[in-house]
Write an enzyme that holds these catalytic residues in place. Sequence first.
Site, mmCIF file in Angstrom:
data_model
loop_
_atom_site.group_PDB
_atom_site.id
_atom_site.type_symbol
_atom_site.label_atom_id
_atom_site.label_comp_id
_atom_site.label_asym_id
_atom_site.label_seq_id
_atom_site.Cartn_x
_atom_site.Cartn_y
_atom_site.Cartn_z
ATOM 1 N N PRO A 17 0.849 -1.202 0.000
ATOM 2 C CG PRO A 17 -0.020 -1.074 2.169
ATOM 3 C CD PRO A 17 0.797 -1.946 1.263
ATOM 4 C CG MET A 18 3.655 2.677 -1.520
ATOM 5 S SD MET A 18 4.950 2.770 -2.783
ATOM 6 C CE MET A 18 4.405 1.522 -3.926
ATOM 7 C CB CYS A 101 1.655 5.173 8.790
ATOM 8 S SG CYS A 101 1.975 6.769 8.039
ATOM 9 C CG ASN A 201 7.353 -3.631 3.168
ATOM 10 O OD1 ASN A 201 7.197 -2.682 3.942
ATOM 11 N ND2 ASN A 201 7.543 -3.441 1.882
ATOM 12 N N GLY A 202 10.330 -4.119 2.969
ATOM 13 C CA GLY A 202 11.400 -3.187 3.310
ATOM 14 C C GLY A 202 12.683 -3.509 2.577
ATOM 15 N NE ARG A 226 11.141 3.207 -0.159
ATOM 16 C CZ ARG A 226 12.079 3.351 0.758
ATOM 17 N NH1 ARG A 226 12.683 4.496 0.884
ATOM 18 N NH2 ARG A 226 12.414 2.344 1.540
HETATM 19 C C1 LIG Z 1 4.953 7.192 -1.198
HETATM 20 C C2 LIG Z 1 4.740 6.158 -0.134
HETATM 21 C C3 LIG Z 1 3.485 6.001 0.434
HETATM 22 C C4 LIG Z 1 3.264 5.020 1.409
HETATM 23 N N1 LIG Z 1 2.002 4.843 1.895
HETATM 24 C C5 LIG Z 1 1.749 3.770 2.707
HETATM 25 C C6 LIG Z 1 0.421 3.432 3.067
HETATM 26 O O1 LIG Z 1 -0.559 4.081 2.677
HETATM 27 N N2 LIG Z 1 0.255 2.361 3.887
HETATM 28 C C7 LIG Z 1 1.308 1.600 4.325
HETATM 29 O O2 LIG Z 1 1.119 0.617 5.041
HETATM 30 N N3 LIG Z 1 2.572 1.910 4.006
HETATM 31 C C8 LIG Z 1 2.808 2.948 3.178
HETATM 32 N N4 LIG Z 1 4.079 3.192 2.773
HETATM 33 C C9 LIG Z 1 5.166 2.301 3.221
HETATM 34 C C10 LIG Z 1 5.379 1.150 2.223
HETATM 35 O O3 LIG Z 1 4.225 0.353 2.095
HETATM 36 C C11 LIG Z 1 6.557 0.267 2.669
HETATM 37 O O4 LIG Z 1 6.274 -0.294 3.916
HETATM 38 C C12 LIG Z 1 7.867 1.031 2.755
HETATM 39 O O5 LIG Z 1 8.034 1.924 1.669
HETATM 40 C C13 LIG Z 1 9.051 0.058 2.811
HETATM 41 O O6 LIG Z 1 9.111 -0.715 1.642
HETATM 42 P P1 LIG Z 1 10.204 -0.406 0.467
HETATM 43 O O7 LIG Z 1 11.550 -0.401 1.146
HETATM 44 O O8 LIG Z 1 9.990 -1.533 -0.501
HETATM 45 O O9 LIG Z 1 9.869 0.931 -0.095
HETATM 46 C C14 LIG Z 1 4.342 4.186 1.844
HETATM 47 C C15 LIG Z 1 5.599 4.365 1.278
HETATM 48 C C16 LIG Z 1 5.817 5.324 0.296
HETATM 49 C C17 LIG Z 1 7.182 5.465 -0.307
#
Ligand SMILES: Cc1cc2nc3c(=O)[nH]c(=O)nc-3n(C[C@H](O)[C@H](O)[C@H](O)COP(=O)(O)O)c2cc1C
Length: 330
Positions: A17-18, A101, A201-202, A226
Amino acid sequence: MLKINNIEINNAILLAPMEDVTDLSFRLVCKELGADIVYTEFVNSEGLIRANEKTHRKLKIIDEERPVGIQIYGANIESMIGAAQIATEENPDIIDINAGCWVKNVVGQGAGSALLKDPPYMQKLVESVVKATHLPVTVKTRLGWDEENVRILEVAKRMEDAGAVALTIHCRTRKMGHKGDADWSWIPRIKEVVNVPVILNGGVLNAQDVKKAFVETDADGVMIARGAIGNPWVFLEAKEIMRTGEVNTVVDEEIKIKSCLRHLKLAIDIKGERRAVLEHRKFYSGYLKGLFNASKIRAELMTHSNFAGVESVLFTYLKEIELHKEELQT
Ligand SMILES: Cc1cc2nc3c(=O)[nH]c(=O)nc-3n(C[C@H](O)[C@H](O)[C@H](O)COP(=O)(O)O)c2cc1C
C-alpha cells in the site's frame, strides 16, 4: 506458502500500500505484470465514518485486480470498527490494518506505528476489527518504535491471538522512517513464534532482492513498495527469477514508454484527464530512469496537462531514441 483463507500463493509477491501511488490504475498495471496481491493506499477510519467523499473514493476496487486488500488506519477502536464495516461493504479479499505508518500527523493521532507503543491496545484494536468483519484481517507493522524498543516478537504473537490471519513486517523501526537497511533477520525469528504467514517488506527494490529475501528468510511472501514506482515490471522480473533463477526479459525503452502511457490511460478512465495527467508527473522519473536524455524529457512532460501533449512528447522521444541508437551503431 502464503495462505489467507482461500487465497493460496507460492512465493507470493505483493504490491505494498502506498499513499497517492497505489490507486486503481497503478494496481491494475502491477497486477497485469504479475503482482499476486495488491492493496489500496491507507484509508483514514475517521474520514470513512464521517462519510467524507474523498476518503470513500479510495475504497473503490474492481474484480480484475483481485485478490485485493483495503488498508485502513486509525487509533480509535470504535472508528476502526465502523471503518472496517464500511470497507467490508466494498467486498475486498482482505482488510489490512496499518500499524506501521511513521509520518507525524498519523503517529500524532496515535495511529500507524504509534500503536506499537502500546501492544495490548493494538491487540484490542485488531481484535475489534476482526470481530467487525467476516473478511480476513491482516496487519502491516514495523519492527518497533526505535532500536531500543523492538518488540515485534511480542507484537506478532498478540496480532495472531487477536485473529490476524497474516502479518506484513516492514523490517525497519518507526525511527528509521524509510531510510537505512531493513533488517530481514527478524522474519525467521517471527515465523518461529507465530503460525500465521509472515510477509517481508522493506528494502526489496528489484527481482534479485525478491529472490534473496525468499532464500534468506523463508518468508511466506515478499512485498515491494518503492521498487515498483515507475518500475512495475519488477513483478514480471521477480516472477521470472523465482521460476527460472534468472531474469532474461529485457525491458526496453518502448516497453517502458508504452507502460507509462498505459498507466496514464487507465488513470484517465478512472479519475478524468486533467487530474490523472497532473498526478502522473510523479511517475515520470521512474519510467524514464536510465534512458537517454531522460531529465530533459521529464522536464518537458511536466509542462503538459493533457494526454495528447504527453503522448506526443513520448512518441517523439521514442523516435529520437531510435535515431540515437542508429547513430551509435554507425
Ligand atoms: C509514497 C509512499 C506512500 C506510502 N504509503 C503507505 C500506506 O498508505 N500504507 C502503508 O502501510 N505503508 C505505506 N508506505 C510504506 C510502504 O508500504 C513500505 O512499507 C515502505 O516503503 C518500505 O518498503 P520499500 O523499502 O519496498 O519501499 C508508503 C511508502 C511510500 C514510499
